[in-house]
Every structure is written in C-alpha cells, then in structure tokens.
Motif scaffolding. Structure first.
Motif, PDB file in Angstrom:
ATOM      1  N   THR A 240      37.866  37.096  19.393  1.00  0.00           N
ATOM      2  CA  THR A 240      38.120  35.961  18.416  1.00  0.00           C
ATOM      3  C   THR A 240      37.711  34.770  18.862  1.00  0.00           C
ATOM      4  O   THR A 240      36.682  34.116  17.805  1.00  0.00           O
ATOM      5  CB  THR A 240      39.832  35.781  18.345  1.00  0.00           C
ATOM      6  OG1 THR A 240      40.293  37.037  18.218  1.00  0.00           O
ATOM      7  CG2 THR A 240      40.021  34.971  17.264  1.00  0.00           C
ATOM      8  N   GLY A 246      30.879  32.086  16.439  1.00  0.00           N
ATOM      9  CA  GLY A 246      29.262  32.520  15.913  1.00  0.00           C
ATOM     10  C   GLY A 246      28.833  33.756  16.949  1.00  0.00           C
ATOM     11  O   GLY A 246      28.296  33.508  17.925  1.00  0.00           O
ATOM     12  N   ILE A 247      29.285  35.139  16.466  1.00  0.00           N
ATOM     13  CA  ILE A 247      28.947  36.063  17.719  1.00  0.00           C
ATOM     14  C   ILE A 247      27.296  36.186  17.644  1.00  0.00           C
ATOM     15  O   ILE A 247      26.684  36.064  16.714  1.00  0.00           O
ATOM     16  CB  ILE A 247      29.592  37.374  17.159  1.00  0.00           C
ATOM     17  CG1 ILE A 247      29.724  38.226  18.273  1.00  0.00           C
ATOM     18  CG2 ILE A 247      29.083  37.985  16.068  1.00  0.00           C
ATOM     19  CD1 ILE A 247      30.896  39.189  18.276  1.00  0.00           C
ATOM     20  N   PHE A 281      44.982  33.354  14.832  1.00  0.00           N
ATOM     21  CA  PHE A 281      44.245  34.322  14.026  1.00  0.00           C
ATOM     22  C   PHE A 281      44.175  33.761  12.736  1.00  0.00           C
ATOM     23  O   PHE A 281      43.323  33.975  12.011  1.00  0.00           O
ATOM     24  CB  PHE A 281      45.229  35.916  13.990  1.00  0.00           C
ATOM     25  CG  PHE A 281      44.835  36.510  15.139  1.00  0.00           C
ATOM     26  CD1 PHE A 281      43.771  36.947  15.707  1.00  0.00           C
ATOM     27  CD2 PHE A 281      46.093  36.943  15.807  1.00  0.00           C
ATOM     28  CE1 PHE A 281      43.655  37.590  16.714  1.00  0.00           C
ATOM     29  CE2 PHE A 281      45.890  37.817  17.058  1.00  0.00           C
ATOM     30  CZ  PHE A 281      44.839  38.242  17.264  1.00  0.00           C
ATOM     31  N   GLY A 282      45.223  32.969  12.284  1.00  0.00           N
ATOM     32  CA  GLY A 282      44.977  32.235  10.900  1.00  0.00           C
ATOM     33  C   GLY A 282      44.115  31.322  10.843  1.00  0.00           C
ATOM     34  O   GLY A 282      43.229  31.565   9.923  1.00  0.00           O
ATOM     35  N   LEU A 284      41.443  31.468  12.725  1.00  0.00           N
ATOM     36  CA  LEU A 284      39.930  32.483  12.696  1.00  0.00           C
ATOM     37  C   LEU A 284      39.789  32.743  11.277  1.00  0.00           C
ATOM     38  O   LEU A 284      38.577  32.698  11.033  1.00  0.00           O
ATOM     39  CB  LEU A 284      40.154  33.794  13.487  1.00  0.00           C
ATOM     40  CG  LEU A 284      39.274  34.769  13.488  1.00  0.00           C
ATOM     41  CD1 LEU A 284      38.219  34.449  14.353  1.00  0.00           C
ATOM     42  CD2 LEU A 284      39.762  36.100  13.798  1.00  0.00           C
ATOM     43  N   ALA A 285      40.972  33.157  10.614  1.00  0.00           N
ATOM     44  CA  ALA A 285      40.427  33.699   9.284  1.00  0.00           C
ATOM     45  C   ALA A 285      40.138  32.583   8.466  1.00  0.00           C
ATOM     46  O   ALA A 285      39.281  32.681   7.626  1.00  0.00           O
ATOM     47  CB  ALA A 285      41.854  34.512   8.689  1.00  0.00           C
ATOM     48  N   LEU A 288      36.456  31.837   9.195  1.00  0.00           N
ATOM     49  CA  LEU A 288      35.508  32.707   8.761  1.00  0.00           C
ATOM     50  C   LEU A 288      35.291  32.660   7.196  1.00  0.00           C
ATOM     51  O   LEU A 288      34.371  33.033   6.704  1.00  0.00           O
ATOM     52  CB  LEU A 288      35.918  34.147   9.288  1.00  0.00           C
ATOM     53  CG  LEU A 288      35.654  34.404  10.799  1.00  0.00           C
ATOM     54  CD1 LEU A 288      36.026  35.942  11.006  1.00  0.00           C
ATOM     55  CD2 LEU A 288      34.133  34.381  11.063  1.00  0.00           C
ATOM     56  N   ILE A 289      36.373  32.585   6.626  1.00  0.00           N
ATOM     57  CA  ILE A 289      36.432  32.301   5.132  1.00  0.00           C
ATOM     58  C   ILE A 289      35.493  31.222   4.513  1.00  0.00           C
ATOM     59  O   ILE A 289      34.740  31.496   3.750  1.00  0.00           O
ATOM     60  CB  ILE A 289      37.838  32.363   4.462  1.00  0.00           C
ATOM     61  CG1 ILE A 289      38.396  33.776   4.790  1.00  0.00           C
ATOM     62  CG2 ILE A 289      37.821  31.968   2.817  1.00  0.00           C
ATOM     63  CD1 ILE A 289      39.874  33.505   4.604  1.00  0.00           C
ATOM     64  N   VAL A 290      35.710  30.029   5.257  1.00  0.00           N
ATOM     65  CA  VAL A 290      34.892  29.126   4.969  1.00  0.00           C
ATOM     66  C   VAL A 290      33.275  29.222   5.382  1.00  0.00           C
ATOM     67  O   VAL A 290      32.492  28.962   4.716  1.00  0.00           O
ATOM     68  CB  VAL A 290      35.508  27.744   5.351  1.00  0.00           C
ATOM     69  CG1 VAL A 290      34.675  26.458   5.209  1.00  0.00           C
ATOM     70  CG2 VAL A 290      36.776  27.533   4.923  1.00  0.00           C
ATOM     71  N   PRO A 292      31.541  32.111   7.047  1.00  0.00           N
ATOM     72  CA  PRO A 292      31.368  33.679   7.471  1.00  0.00           C
ATOM     73  C   PRO A 292      30.793  33.926   8.739  1.00  0.00           C
ATOM     74  O   PRO A 292      30.936  34.887   9.254  1.00  0.00           O
ATOM     75  CB  PRO A 292      31.129  34.333   6.345  1.00  0.00           C
ATOM     76  CG  PRO A 292      31.297  33.569   5.227  1.00  0.00           C
ATOM     77  CD  PRO A 292      30.973  32.059   5.943  1.00  0.00           C
ATOM     78  N   THR A 293      30.051  33.207   9.024  1.00  0.00           N
ATOM     79  CA  THR A 293      29.135  33.455  10.232  1.00  0.00           C
ATOM     80  C   THR A 293      29.621  32.682  11.435  1.00  0.00           C
ATOM     81  O   THR A 293      29.150  32.873  12.732  1.00  0.00           O
ATOM     82  CB  THR A 293      27.733  33.401  10.264  1.00  0.00           C
ATOM     83  OG1 THR A 293      27.298  31.994   9.682  1.00  0.00           O
ATOM     84  CG2 THR A 293      27.204  34.488   9.417  1.00  0.00           C
ATOM     85  N   GLY A 294      30.732  32.174  11.523  1.00  0.00           N
ATOM     86  CA  GLY A 294      31.307  31.502  12.778  1.00  0.00           C
ATOM     87  C   GLY A 294      30.810  29.815  12.704  1.00  0.00           C
ATOM     88  O   GLY A 294      30.150  29.560  11.888  1.00  0.00           O
TER      89      GLY A 294
ATOM     90  N   LEU B 200      33.457  38.827   3.833  1.00  0.00           N
ATOM     91  CA  LEU B 200      33.035  38.813   5.134  1.00  0.00           C
ATOM     92  C   LEU B 200      32.587  40.242   5.246  1.00  0.00           C
ATOM     93  O   LEU B 200      32.813  41.255   4.321  1.00  0.00           O
ATOM     94  CB  LEU B 200      34.455  38.849   5.843  1.00  0.00           C
ATOM     95  CG  LEU B 200      35.161  37.529   5.942  1.00  0.00           C
ATOM     96  CD1 LEU B 200      36.527  37.543   6.842  1.00  0.00           C
ATOM     97  CD2 LEU B 200      34.302  36.567   6.639  1.00  0.00           C
ATOM     98  N   TYR B 204      33.038  41.240  11.291  1.00  0.00           N
ATOM     99  CA  TYR B 204      33.793  39.793  10.910  1.00  0.00           C
ATOM    100  C   TYR B 204      35.159  40.345  10.042  1.00  0.00           C
ATOM    101  O   TYR B 204      36.248  39.934  10.593  1.00  0.00           O
ATOM    102  CB  TYR B 204      32.954  38.898  10.284  1.00  0.00           C
ATOM    103  CG  TYR B 204      32.087  38.196  10.770  1.00  0.00           C
ATOM    104  CD1 TYR B 204      32.244  37.284  11.482  1.00  0.00           C
ATOM    105  CD2 TYR B 204      30.627  38.688  10.760  1.00  0.00           C
ATOM    106  CE1 TYR B 204      31.364  36.777  12.664  1.00  0.00           C
ATOM    107  CE2 TYR B 204      29.722  38.232  11.404  1.00  0.00           C
ATOM    108  CZ  TYR B 204      30.054  36.845  12.189  1.00  0.00           C
ATOM    109  OH  TYR B 204      29.072  36.496  13.023  1.00  0.00           O
TER     110      TYR B 204
END
Lengths: 304, 446
Positions: A240, A246-247, A281-282, A284-285, A288-290, A292-294, B200, B204
């Motif tokens: 996470t 950003g992976i 986790f929330g 994280l979601a 990512l939604i705002v 998407p690449t971290g 996503l 992801y």
C-alpha cells in the motif's frame, strides 16, 4: 501537543519499517510489473533469522550486544537475500513470458508455502526476544507527558535513512543500478544493449530481500515478538505504501511508507486502534482516485 | 552411451539444488533453541528433518530432470500424447453434443449423494466445492472475461453471507426470501465499489479492491452492535423445501420434511438437499455465464480485456461495461455467500480473509481465465484435494502451495485455457483461407 509529537515519533518509526519493505515491492514492480506477494514473507523470514542468530550468539557465548546485533543483521540480510534470489529462480523466472496473472498466483503460492513452512519448522506460537537494547532517550522528562524514543526506534530510523540514501546512490551511480533503471524503461532494448536481464532481475530480488530482512530484524527488536503470520499484514501495508508513493519510484516508497505510518499512528492515537487499517486503506483509495499513479508516480502514458 | 553424460549432469544438478535448498532451510529447520533456566538458551539439533528435506528435494529434482530428458521423457510424452489424443477425442465428442454431455454429467452429479458408498462428509465437501465453483465462475466474469484484477472478491461473499445472517436475525427472513436480496445487495456493493475505481488500471485496481475486502472484514469484526463482532451470527436456519423444514423438530407453525413424507428423521436429508440446491445454483450460474459470454456484453468484456482503448474506439461504453462486470460478478458471490451461511449455520469474519480471495483467484487462474469448464474443474480440485489429504495435517497447506506454484510453472495458461470463439466461416471461405495460408507459408519457406 506533546502527545502529538510522541505519536509523530511512533509514526515515523512505523513508516520507516513500511518504507524498507516497500522498496522491495517497488523495485520488483518497476522491472517485472508484478506484485511479489511473497515479499511480506521474506520480511518475516528475515525477522526469524535475526532472532535465531541472536539466540545462537547467546549459545556460543557472545555476550556483547553490539556484536550479537551486528551478527544478527549480517546473517539475516545475507540468508534472506539468498531466499529472495532462490524464490525468483524457482517461482518467477520460468514465468517471464506467461500471462500477467500467472506470476501473481505463483507468488501467492510462494507466500502460502513460506508461511506454512515456517509454521511447521518454528511452531505457531510467538517467538520472543529478550530486550537487547532497553531504555531510550527521554525528552522533556519533567513535563506531564515526557516524550520517549527508545534506542531501537532511533536506530531504526537512522538505519532507514542511511540505507535509503545509499540505495539512491546505488541506483544512480553503479552499473547494476543503471541496468535496473534500463530494465525498468525497456527490457528488450536493455537486453539488446548488453544488459543481462535475468542477472539484473536476480540482483533486484537480492536487494529488495536484504532490505526486507533489515526491516524484519529491526522490527523484532522493536516489538520483541515474531510470528509466522506477521508477513502478510506488513506486506500488504508496505505494498500500500509503495502504491501510495507511486509504484516503481524509490523516493515514492519512502514517502508513502512514512505517510502510511503517520496515518496509522495518528488514527490509532486519536480515533480507534481497531479501525486504523480501515483508515489507511480508505486514504489509499482516496489518493488513488484523485491521483491514480500515486504521489510521486509518473503519469502513465498510453501509447496507441 | 549418449545418455550417460547428461545423466551425470542431472545427478550433479539435483545434488547442487538439494544442497542449496538444504542450506537455506537449515537455519529454520536444523535446530531448536530451547529456552534455558538462565537467560542462555540451549541448542537442540534436529538434523533428521533437514536430511529428509535434502533427500526429498534431491529425488524430486532428479525426477524432473530425468523426465525432462531422453528415454524416459520420450516414453512419458508418448504415453501422455496417446492419453491426450484419447481425451481430445472424448472432448470433441463431448463438444458435438454439449447438451447431452452436460445432462449426463449433471445427472451423475445429482445421483452422487444417493450412491451407497458416499459418506456424509463427502456430500458436505461436495457442497462446499459447489459453492466454490459458483464463486470461481463469478470472479471469472470480473477477472477472466473483463480482465479487471479483483483481490477483494471475498468482500461480496461476506456481504451475501452476512446479508442472510442479518436478515434472519433482525427481520426473521427465510433463506428463500433472503437469497435474491443477498445477490442484489452484493451486486449493489459491486457497483458501489466499481464507481470510484473506474479510473484505476491493473494493479492499482488490485490493491484498492484488496483494501476494500479488508475494510469489510474489519468493519464486520468491530461493529459489535450489528454483527456481534468476532463471534459472528449463530443459529442461522437451513433452507426449507417449499416451507418444509429440514430439521428434527419444526419451529412453531411449520412442518418438517420427514414428517410430511412419512420418513424417519435423518440428518443426511438436509445435507443432500443442500447439495442439490448448490448443484442447481451451479448449473444456473454456468448457464448464465455461458450465455453472457456469447452476448454483446460478454464480447465487450473480452474486447475490453484485450485492449481498452481499441474497445472504446469501437464505440463500446467501457464505463458501463466495467460496472456491469463488477456488479454481475459480485452478485454471484452474494448468492454463494447466502448458501454458505445456510450450510454453516453461522457466519463470522474469520471466514472472509484475504486467503479466501486468493484461493478464488487461484481457482480462476489455475483453471484458465475465462474458461467455464476449467474454472469448474479447478474449483473442485482446490476444495477436494486438500480434503483428501487431511491426514497430512500441517503439510496439507504446504503441499497445496507447492502444487500451486508447480502448476503455474508447468501450465501458466491454466488447466483448460479458454478457446477463442471462432465465428464460423462458410466452407468455401475456409478452404480459400486455408489455401492462402499454405501459399503464404511457401513464400516464407523460400
């Protein structure tokens, strides 16, 4: 306010652990594009090896704590790196050209295998470690809420920062680091230019596993307990963290780790210990939604 | 002899690998640290375990190497190719009359619990396997057809199971009233999750769905006032047959199955009934999934899996297609969850951990993504094989994990990979296509 500072210290400690493990995820993902689900178990094995080495040192009469600690770190890092390399050889290398989900299933299989193997070999009970480095720094000792930072915490953060700096230099300056960056960009082209792809991927696994082992030993010093199941949650959290940052990006893994550690420390301090995972986790979601690449991830270019 | 050097090499390789793995295993296996009375622990060697590991790895590796080369390998491949031809012929025959084959298979499956040698445990395991088939087929929609990696599928399973549990506990609904509601609720949960994660991609998506699965489990674990926390919900009633209850004594106002038909009470009736119910659900799922696959929506899923941009360019609404995959996939998990709750008689959050999601995903990938027959076989294998080797206790999961890795290495596409549907050409077209191909091949040869 003082309570907040204390939680800040705890959060940074936790975050350093996540960051160390996250590096392994982010490096492997950057190059192979796969989630190495067994990485959490590599961390768990590192923790076990550290405790076993400390025990062995006691058996052989090494009473000096720094020596025992150094030995534990050395053995854990070397052997765990060998585990990582072997795992890549056995479970991932034959699957280079397989469909995308096959290595993932193979990784989940490895993760289950390690968990059960360690449970069979070392028992299902917690393995305890006597406190090797008791005590710590106490700031503002005469106030109502003195801020405590144990020596282990300080070492943990110091080691993480040093290792991260070293890793950054390693990736930027050495040939291996250059090969890794080349593979991350384009595997076929890198191979054409003379990069030994398999070898470099092996080195990536060695590097990631060594860092996870470091985290494992330091964590077992910090908490004093190790269990065969610790790898799962730590692994998911670290992944996470890697995704948050950003992976594929090493500074991102560091940032994501500390960010996640702080979120957890703060939510368990001010809201609820049980729900801390829900919050991490929330968030994280949400991130990512705002984005998407971290946080530090490069925007994904879609080439048609 | 030509075989000798390679045999020597195989021996050396096997020895090398066995020693290396033994070396790696030794710190964890070779000794125990017995805590002493003082601070100093004692060392207790366990070299026999290590020896077994090294010997086992050596033999296994040797077998793989030898099977891989020369004589034995040839014979083995001949043997398997012969078997494969036979299987393929049977498969072809089966494909010619799919309705007949399926009817026979389902008839056999329906007769299974009445066979004299079948124990109650076997029926119960078969019921569980059926539930996993439904779960696998449901996830197959999301992962196999639409190509959306979902690592939190167990969340929808939990929604279904808890849905029935809570509806029973608070509203006293029966299984048959709750079942469709559970399916709908889970489908809705799928849509709710689907909306925010539409943007996503790939992994992801995987991590967010994983997070969602964990969130559901943690909430179930901690919302004591509603879900009774870690203890879960107890005493969930079994499904009834047209109002006839499958228990020893009926609740007030009801009739029991055995009284109505004038039979002696037998707990086996209930198991058989549940088994048949799951079989029916399974058949329904297969039918729907197979029909969906051929439908406009199903083809849109496959197109989206292969190339999202091209798919959008062809005028397919990817948003709607994705949401449909999430919703439909989740709905099956909800149905399976309700049946699971009815089978267990209780639900608690422990049943809905990540391992469960991973197992279902493993079923889909091991079986071959998108292949209904493959997923069905894999689900049966994943549930039944560990039950068969129950005596091995602790080693069961170890072997399961090793088989999972091994199978992926040997057959990365899965056991029965889905065939692309080839839309039929007219015989003339096909002949000319064949000719074109041959002339092309000749050109290449020159």
């Amino acid at each position: 306010m003082l309570y907040f500072v204390q939680q800040l210290a705890n959060g940074i400690t936790l975050g350093s652990i996540y960051a160390l493990i996250a590096i392994g995820y982010t490096l492997v993902y950057g190059i192979l594009g796969m989630i190495n689900f067994a990485h959490g178990e590599i961390y768990m094995i590192g923790a076990y090896l550290g405790i076993i080495t400390i025990g062995l040192a006691a058996v052989f009469g090494i009473s000096s704590t720094p020596v025992a600690l150094f030995l534990a770190l050395l053995v854990a890092v070397v052997v765990t790196a060998a585990y990582g390399w072997t795992m890549e050889r056995i479970a991932y290398r034959p699957l280079r050209r397989a469909p995308r989900l096959s290595p993932l299933i193979s990784a989940i299989g490895m993760s289950l295998f390690f968990q059960n193997a360690v449970q069979l070999a070392q028992g299902a009970k917690d393995l305890a470690l006597p406190p090797l480095l008791p005590g710590g720094f106490v700031f503002l000792a005469d106030s109502r809420l003195p801020i405590q930072v144990s020596y282990v915490q300080a070492i943990l953060v110091a080691v993480t920062v040093t290792v991260m700096a070293g890793l950054g230099l390693f990736i930027r300056l050495t040939r291996t680091g250059m090969a890794m960056r080349a593979l991350e960009q384009d595997q076929v082209m890198a191979a054409l230019l003379g990069v030994d792809v398999d070898r470099t991927i092996g080195q990536t696994f060695i590097l990631g596993s060594a860092l996870a082992a470091l985290a494992g030993v330091l964590v077992s010093l910090h908490y004093g307990l190790v269990n065969f199941s610790i790898g799962f949650l730590a692994g998911i959290k670290a992944f996470t963290a890697a995704v948050l940052g950003g992976i594929g990006s090493v500074p991102g893994a560091m940032l994501g780790g500390v960010f996640l550690g702080l979120i957890e420390a703060m939510t368990s301090a001010y809201l609820s210990t049980e729900l801390k995972d829900v919050f991490s986790f929330g968030i994280l979601a949400l991130v990512l939604i705002v984005r998407p690449t971290g946080i530090l991830g490069r925007p994904h270019m879609e080439k048609v | 002899m030509a075989g000798r050097p390679s045999r020597c090499r195989a021996l050396a390789t096997a020895l090398r690998d066995a020693l290396w793995l033994g070396l790696l295993a030794s710190p964890l296996v070779a000794f125990d640290l017995v805590p002493g009375y003082e601070r100093q622990p004692r060392l207790h060697w366990q070299l026999d375990d290590l020896g077994i590991i090294v010997a086992g790895v050596f033999l296994a590796r040797l077998a793989v190497l030898v099977a891989g080369c020369h004589h034995l390998g040839l014979r083995l491949s001949q043997l398997t190719s012969h078997g494969r031809q036979r299987l393929a012929r049977a498969w072809q025959q089966g494909r010619r009359w799919p309705a007949l084959t399926l009817t026979v298979l389902f008839g056999l499956a329906a007769a299974f619990p009445f066979a004299p040698f079948v124990s109650r445990t076997a029926i119960d395991v078969a019921t569980l396997a059926g539930i996993y088939v439904v779960l696998g087929l449901g996830l197959n929609i999301v992962v196999g057809l639409a190509g959306l990696l979902d690592l939190g599928y167990v969340a929808f399973y939990a929604v279904g199971a808890y849905g029935y549990g809570l509806l029973y506990q608070y509203c006293d609904w029966s299984f048959w009233m709750a079942l469709p509601v559970c399916g709908l609720a889970a489908g809705l949960a799928g849509l709710v999750l689907g909306f925010p994660v539409l943007r996503l991609k790939g992994d992801y998506l995987a991590i967010v769905t994983l997070g969602f699965g964990e969130i559901i489990r943690i909430v179930l674990n901690n919302w004591d006032s509603l879900t009774n926390g870690p203890n879960g919900i107890m005493g969930i009633p079994r499904p009834s047959l047209f109002g006839l209850e499958m228990s020893r004594v009926a609740r007030d106002g009801g009739h029991t199955f055995h009284q109505f038909f004038g039979l002696d009470y037998d707990a086996g009736h209930r198991l058989i009934f549940l088994y048949l119910l799951v079989l029916g659900l399974m058949a329904g799922t297969m039918l729907v999934v197979e029909r969906l696959k051929e439908s406009r929506l199903g083809r849109a899923w496959v197109a989206m899996r292969e190339d999202e941009i091209a798919c959008a360019a062809m005028g397919i609404d990817t948003t709607l297609t994705k949401l449909a995959a999430f919703g439909l996939g989740a709905a099956w998990a909800g149905l399976a969850g309700a049946v699971y709750a009815a089978r267990q008689g209780f639900v608690n959050p422990e049943s809905f951990t990540f391992i469960e999601s991973a197992t279902i995903l493993a079923i889909v990938v091991l079986g071959g993504m998108g292949s209904t027959a493959g997923v069905t076989c894999a689900a049966l294998a994943v549930v039944i094989i560990p039950e068969l080797v129950r005596e091995l206790a602790g080693f069961r999961m170890l072997i399961f994990a090793a088989v999972m890795v091994g199978l992926m290495i040997v057959k990365p596409e899965g056991l029965l990979p889905a065939r692309r549907r080839i839309y039929d050409l007219h015989p003339d077209d096909r002949r000319s296509l064949e000719q074109d191909r041959q002339s092309l091949a000749e050109v290449h040869r020159q």
